[in-house]
Design a protein around this motif. Structure first.
Motif, mmCIF file in Angstrom:
data_model
loop_
_atom_site.group_PDB
_atom_site.id
_atom_site.type_symbol
_atom_site.label_atom_id
_atom_site.label_comp_id
_atom_site.label_asym_id
_atom_site.label_seq_id
_atom_site.Cartn_x
_atom_site.Cartn_y
_atom_site.Cartn_z
ATOM 1 N N GLN A 29 0.830 -1.208 0.000
ATOM 2 C CA GLN A 29 0.000 0.000 0.000
ATOM 3 C C GLN A 29 0.868 1.263 0.000
ATOM 4 O OE1 GLN A 29 -3.665 0.162 0.051
ATOM 5 N NE2 GLN A 29 -3.106 -1.856 -0.764
ATOM 6 N N GLU A 97 -5.965 -2.879 -4.617
ATOM 7 C CA GLU A 97 -5.091 -1.963 -5.331
ATOM 8 C C GLU A 97 -4.218 -1.219 -4.310
ATOM 9 O OE1 GLU A 97 -4.962 -1.951 -8.537
ATOM 10 O OE2 GLU A 97 -6.774 -3.136 -8.943
ATOM 11 N N SER A 99 -3.763 1.789 -3.730
ATOM 12 C CA SER A 99 -4.317 3.022 -3.165
ATOM 13 C C SER A 99 -5.508 2.775 -2.244
ATOM 14 C CB SER A 99 -4.738 3.974 -4.289
ATOM 15 O OG SER A 99 -5.641 3.346 -5.181
ATOM 16 N N TRP A 100 -5.769 1.520 -1.927
ATOM 17 C CA TRP A 100 -6.919 1.174 -1.076
ATOM 18 C C TRP A 100 -6.898 1.948 0.243
ATOM 19 C CZ3 TRP A 100 -6.718 -3.123 2.913
ATOM 20 C CH2 TRP A 100 -7.980 -3.359 3.485
ATOM 21 N N SER A 201 -13.910 5.280 -5.729
ATOM 22 C CA SER A 201 -12.802 4.373 -6.036
ATOM 23 C C SER A 201 -13.187 2.915 -5.803
ATOM 24 C CB SER A 201 -11.585 4.742 -5.175
ATOM 25 O OG SER A 201 -11.941 4.821 -3.812
ATOM 26 N N ASN A 203 -11.032 -0.010 -5.170
ATOM 27 C CA ASN A 203 -9.699 -0.521 -4.869
ATOM 28 C C ASN A 203 -9.697 -1.946 -4.331
ATOM 29 O OD1 ASN A 203 -8.076 1.847 -5.450
ATOM 30 N ND2 ASN A 203 -9.024 2.794 -3.662
#
Length: 315
Positions: A29, A97, A99-100, A201, A203
């Motif tokens: 992350q 992802e 950017s979670w 988003s 994610n």
């Protein structure tokens, strides 16, 4: 280790084929101020060893081993040990992802509960992109009411919770429930929250359970009790508007699924007694379920039990 902003709880049971992917997605992350709690729920494979391996490599990883008790008990153990200001969850077979956590972190402090959208992956190769938005001009209760019918409140892995609210009100997962336990937790939390945000988003990648693994779909007492509990919480959250959002047909449907199964008669009677205890139910709907509701509302418990045993043979 200093107090992290976010705690992530991952319950684990015999997850060795995909556990490394989940852990490594979290460790990659872009937002790094977090702790990762890996809860080994009595695995009989090498999942526990994999967890310990990552704990030795990264101080943010904490591992807890327990006897097998189910996903709810594993998550509850994690909640007892979180140190972060916020808490979220992940399933061991899912992935995220990079950017979670970042997308959660930049909005932390702006609302009591923060939702993200997500991607569903089915075992036949299909994917579903969840793209739900909420009208920001609505009140908190109105926003919740708009999200509830779309099953948005039923998943914890794309949701960020304030740890202080969870701890102050003793919010935990109900270990009786093997189905919709996520939604029960979210509804409990929402009763004490006062604001929410839905992020666009996506994610989080959720692996939808295969048909073979969805044993929780079998009729049982737990499903009846869960519907009763959801009914109670919806009424507490929304008051007079609850009847628009939740129909008591959901309770009678699960009750009749139980009666039509090979479950023993004493368990069926116990479920019916719990339904009687909630008081008169609405009679929306037609056909057999409406008849069942009529009996529950107007006939004695034991007579209804005998009639349902007869009706269930024709169900």
């Amino acid at each position: 280790m200093k107090k992290p902003l976010i705690s992530i709880i991952v319950p684990i049971y015999n997850a060795s084929p995909f556990l490394r992917r989940c852990i490594e997605c979290i460790l990659r992350q872009t937002f790094e101020d977090y702790e990762l709690l890996l809860i080994d729920d009595g695995s009989s494979d090498n999942s526990g060893q994999i967890c310990e391996e990552y704990a030795r490599k990264d101080a943010r990883v904490r591992v807890f081993h327990k006897e097998n008790g189910g996903v709810s008990s594993a998550r509850n153990l994690g909640l007892e040990h979180v140190k972060g200001d916020y808490v979220t969850f992940a399933d061991a077979d899912d992935w995220m992802e990079e950017s979670w956590l970042h997308d959660f972190a930049v909005h932390a402090g702006k609302a009591d509960i923060i939702f993200q959208n997500a991607v569903w992956h089915y075992d036949d190769g299909r994917t579903f992109l969840r793209s739900i938005r909420v009208d920001e001009t609505l009140t908190y209760k109105q926003q919740l009411a708009s999200l509830y019918p779309r099953s948005f409140l039923g998943y914890i892995w794309a949701t960020l919770f304030r740890t202080d609210i969870v701890k102050r009100h003793g919010i935990r997962f109900n270990t009786q429930f093997k189905f919709k336990e996520d939604r029960d937790f979210v509804l409990s939390y929402c009763m004490y929250a006062s604001s929410l945000i839905v992020l666009p988003s996506r994610n989080y990648h959720y692996i939808f359970p295969s048909a073979d693994s969805r044993s929780y779909n079998k009729p049982n007492l737990s499903r009846v009790l869960l519907e009763i509990e959801e009914r109670r919480k919806i009424r507490k959250l929304f008051g007079e508007e609850a009847d628009v959002l939740y129909s008591d047909v959901s309770v009678t449907f699960e009750l009749m699924r139980l009666y039509a199964s090979d479950t023993d008669k004493d368990t069926k009677l116990k479920a019916l007694s719990c339904v009687y205890a909630i008081g008169p139910m609405d009679s929306k709907g037609k056909g057999r379920l409406a008849c069942v509701t009529f009996m529950i509302n107007h006939l004695p418990l034991r007579l209804t039990h005998r009639l349902l045993l007869l009706i269930a043979r024709l169900w």
